[in-house]
Design an enzyme around this catalytic site. Sequence first.
Site, mmCIF file in Angstrom:
data_model
loop_
_atom_site.group_PDB
_atom_site.id
_atom_site.type_symbol
_atom_site.label_atom_id
_atom_site.label_comp_id
_atom_site.label_asym_id
_atom_site.label_seq_id
_atom_site.Cartn_x
_atom_site.Cartn_y
_atom_site.Cartn_z
ATOM 1 N N TYR A 26 0.304 4.911 -7.059
ATOM 2 C CA TYR A 26 -0.045 4.402 -8.383
ATOM 3 C C TYR A 26 0.558 5.193 -9.537
ATOM 4 O O TYR A 26 0.439 4.791 -10.687
ATOM 5 C CB TYR A 26 -1.567 4.353 -8.531
ATOM 6 C CG TYR A 26 -2.216 3.492 -7.476
ATOM 7 C CD1 TYR A 26 -2.053 2.111 -7.482
ATOM 8 C CD2 TYR A 26 -2.981 4.053 -6.457
ATOM 9 C CE1 TYR A 26 -2.630 1.313 -6.509
ATOM 10 C CE2 TYR A 26 -3.565 3.265 -5.481
ATOM 11 C CZ TYR A 26 -3.390 1.896 -5.512
ATOM 12 O OH TYR A 26 -3.950 1.108 -4.552
ATOM 13 N N HIS A 28 -0.554 -5.843 -11.103
ATOM 14 C CA HIS A 28 -0.771 -4.745 -10.164
ATOM 15 C C HIS A 28 0.308 -3.696 -10.364
ATOM 16 O O HIS A 28 1.475 -4.026 -10.607
ATOM 17 C CB HIS A 28 -0.712 -5.246 -8.710
ATOM 18 C CG HIS A 28 -1.776 -6.238 -8.395
ATOM 19 N ND1 HIS A 28 -3.080 -5.873 -8.181
ATOM 20 C CD2 HIS A 28 -1.727 -7.588 -8.288
ATOM 21 C CE1 HIS A 28 -3.793 -6.955 -7.949
ATOM 22 N NE2 HIS A 28 -2.998 -8.008 -8.009
#
Length: 146
Positions: free
Chosen positions: A26, A104
């Site tokens: 991430y 996302h």
Amino acid sequence: MAEDRTIWVLNGPNLNLLGSREPEIYGYDTLDDIAERMNVVAARAHVEIEFRQSNHEGHLIDWLQEAAASGAHAVILNPGGLTHTSVALLDAIKSIPVPVIEVHLSNPHAREAFRHKSYVGMGAKGTIAGFGPMSYMLALEAALEL
């Protein structure tokens, strides 16, 4: 471009941990870092951003309904892990007239097989994924063009 447009940016479970949670997937940007960059672009476009995060599915559903009731121009939604499990979020998206853009940081299709199905995506106007924090900026650009 209308001066009174608001774009809601809703973030689901565990996104409050961005910057420290699995940075190899991430990245190191926090949710506050992303919000700051989005607000700069939104200000240039004379658009307001309503930026929220919750670890609770019901909050996201309430906020989708609130966005619609407030006349939001669009919703950018990163549902986190609820992407793959929440029929309730799908139903909420389908019940409002506001376009929802699913976003996302990672590419769910390049990850575990259980991440390949998105209930949220079934109701979203479109999905942007896999570009890290830039996914949010691309979603904002798409929302501004709606």
